[in-house]
Design a protein around this motif. Structure first.
Motif, PDB file in Angstrom:
ATOM      1  N   ALA A 363       0.842  -1.203   0.000  1.00 35.39           N
ATOM      2  CA  ALA A 363       0.000   0.000   0.000  1.00 35.39           C
ATOM      3  C   ALA A 363       0.871   1.245   0.000  1.00 35.39           C
ATOM      4  N   VAL A 364       0.290   2.329  -0.459  1.00 34.00           N
ATOM      5  CA  VAL A 364       0.971   3.615  -0.458  1.00 34.00           C
ATOM      6  C   VAL A 364      -0.051   4.684  -0.093  1.00 34.00           C
ATOM      7  N   THR A 365       0.328   5.584   0.791  1.00 36.09           N
ATOM      8  CA  THR A 365      -0.550   6.686   1.183  1.00 36.09           C
ATOM      9  C   THR A 365      -0.208   7.904   0.332  1.00 36.09           C
ATOM     10  N   VAL A 366      -1.228   8.468  -0.298  1.00 36.24           N
ATOM     11  CA  VAL A 366      -1.039   9.593  -1.204  1.00 36.24           C
ATOM     12  C   VAL A 366      -1.872  10.777  -0.742  1.00 36.24           C
ATOM     13  N   ILE A 367      -1.385  11.972  -1.080  1.00 39.70           N
ATOM     14  CA  ILE A 367      -2.107  13.209  -0.795  1.00 39.70           C
ATOM     15  C   ILE A 367      -2.464  13.854  -2.127  1.00 39.70           C
TER      16      ILE A 367
END
Length: 469
Positions: A363-367
């Motif tokens: 997973a990757v958290t993006v803004i």
């Protein structure tokens, strides 16, 4: 039967004849091949006229006769029953014939083994590089498509596979056999041209039988195979019609039948549906796919139509500026594109700038804008914190509802409808979220009233694809 002559450079005559039937004759009859010891029937003659810095300028003359070749010096005798039949002057003769092909099979599955391999192929025209170091493998029995915008190099690539163009670098293999130096008729391919290239002076039967005639197939065998092939493509009973008496769809089927009757290993198709109206194009897509599955033959199809490529293909290579951007299954091409160009070219898409905030396993958290979300991490893509990326979201991935509605969870966005378009089976909305418009598709719009004003968008994280760069 008239005599067709074309005068041009030898390569140009193969690749871009001003006469469609000349291109078709060269395709089915072959080019610049030494004659076997004794052959009679159709003949083609290449007669060198001049040699310049641009290459050898040749005259290609093709006609039917019963001349017998016994050496490269020319025929020893010719029949005189036809007034336009005459001996060929001494010179480098070309005799055309084709080799036997495997029999057709039904419902053959796509194999993993490559049937067609293009390795580091480059083609230049003067100072322009039309195809730039292109490599790909087409699985045996696959319906493969070269997809891309005009001028991307897809037709040039197809013509190199066919043998109409010679690559400046790289190798082309069909069935584990390098074919770079083989003439058109010995590659095990047949081609369906964009304009069909039907011979206007021949009826349907004779058009389809052309390749068999130049291969000196016996009259009885020729008649049997033509009849079977016409029935196979749904043209039974139209044998005696002329091309100008056929609809566009029927002409297309004749062109396909003429290619199939010689039983090629690989069938090459250069935008064969582009001249047809939308409804007929859709019908023939289904027929083409059904035909390919019944034959189990490897098809290589060129188109600029994304919907056509996705609906027909087992395998797609998307080309841009002479290079292959990505190759693989239609699902991968559509939902997991590697580049922003690819995402935008293959269907409607939302490409949203974002920044990587956190990276976890899988997973990757993006803004993006004022929003923060954890989405699926793409495989085989290197990401780093603070890296700028694009979020690729297809319009059909959203659930849209009135602003007061509760959704299925996941990523929730609040916005307002800017405009909408009724597309028949879909209602398309443009929804403004913060300072950006998102494209959202609602299926089955007749099931409820059209939305307006403030709405809520819901999106599952696994429907978001991250594109690096």
């Amino acid at each position: 039967m008239p005599v067709f002559c074309s005068y041009s450079g030898a390569t140009a005559l193969r690749a871009a004849s001003s006469l469609p039937w000349t291109a078709a004759m060269v395709s089915f009859a072959g080019f610049c091949a030494p004659p076997p010891p004794v052959v009679d029937g159709w003949h083609a003659l290449i007669r060198s006229a001049a040699t310049t810095s641009a290459g050898a300028h040749c005259a290609l003359l093709m006609y039917a006769s019963s001349c017998r070749w016994e050496s490269r010096e020319g025929p020893k005798s010719c029949a005189t029953s036809l007034p336009w039949t005459r001996p060929i002057p001494p010179g480098p003769g070309v005799i055309v014939r084709s080799e036997g092909r495997p029999s057709r099979t039904l419902e053959v599955s796509v194999a993993n083994d490559p049937h067609l391999r293009v390795s580091h192929v480059t083609k230049r025209f003067g100072g322009v590089t039309a195809v730039d170091d292109v490599s790909f493998d087409v699985p045996k029995g696959a319906f493969a498509t070269l997809l891309g915008p005009s001028g991307c190099g897809k037709t040039t690539t197809l013509r190199m596979i066919a043998g109409f163009y010679d690559p400046d670098a790289g190798d082309i293999e069909i069935g584990n056999r390098r074919v770079n130096d083989l003439p058109v008729h010995r590659r095990g391919t047949a081609m369906v041209f964009q304009d069909y290239a039907l011979f206007p002076h021949m009826n349907v039967r004779d058009n389809v039988a052309y390749g068999l005639r130049v291969a000196h197939v016996s009259a009885s065998e020729r008649a049997r195979r033509v009849k079977e092939t016409l029935a196979f493509v749904g043209l039974d009973g139209l044998d005696d019609r002329w091309p100008n008496q056929l609809s566009g769809g029927q002409q297309q089927r004749v062109a396909v039948a003429r290619a199939l009757v010689i039983e090629p290993q690989v069938l090459l198709l250069d935008e064969p549906l582009s001249n047809l109206d939308a409804k007929l194009r859709e019908q023939l897509r289904v027929e083409m796919r059904t035909l390919q599955r019944r034959l189990g033959m490897t098809f290589v199809y060129v188109t600029h139509d994304q919907e056509e490529a996705l609906s027909l293909s087992d395998w797609i290579a998307v080309m841009n500026a002479g290079k292959v951007e990505q190759a693989g299954a239609p699902w991968e091409i559509y939902y997991h594109p590697r580049t922003a160009f690819l995402a935008d070219f293959v269907g409607a898409v939302n490409l949203v700038p974002a920044m990587v905030a956190e990276i976890d396993d899988g997973a990757v958290t993006v803004i993006f804008g004022s929003h923060r979300a954890s989405v699926r991490r793409p495989a085989d893509v290197a990401l780093a914190r603070g890296q700028d990326v694009r979020l690729c979201v297809r319009p059909e991935s959203f659930t849209i509802a009135p602003a007061s509605s509760s959704g299925p969870g996941g990523i929730a966005l609040a916005g307002s409808i800017v405009r909408r378009a009724f597309l028949g089976d879909t209602m398309r909305y443009w929804v403004k979220v913060d300072d950006r418009e998102w494209i959202v598709d609602q299926p089955d719009p007749g099931a409820a009233a059209a939305l307006d004003g403030a709405v809520a968008l819901f999106l599952q994280p696994d429907r978001v694809h991250v594109i690096a760069g």
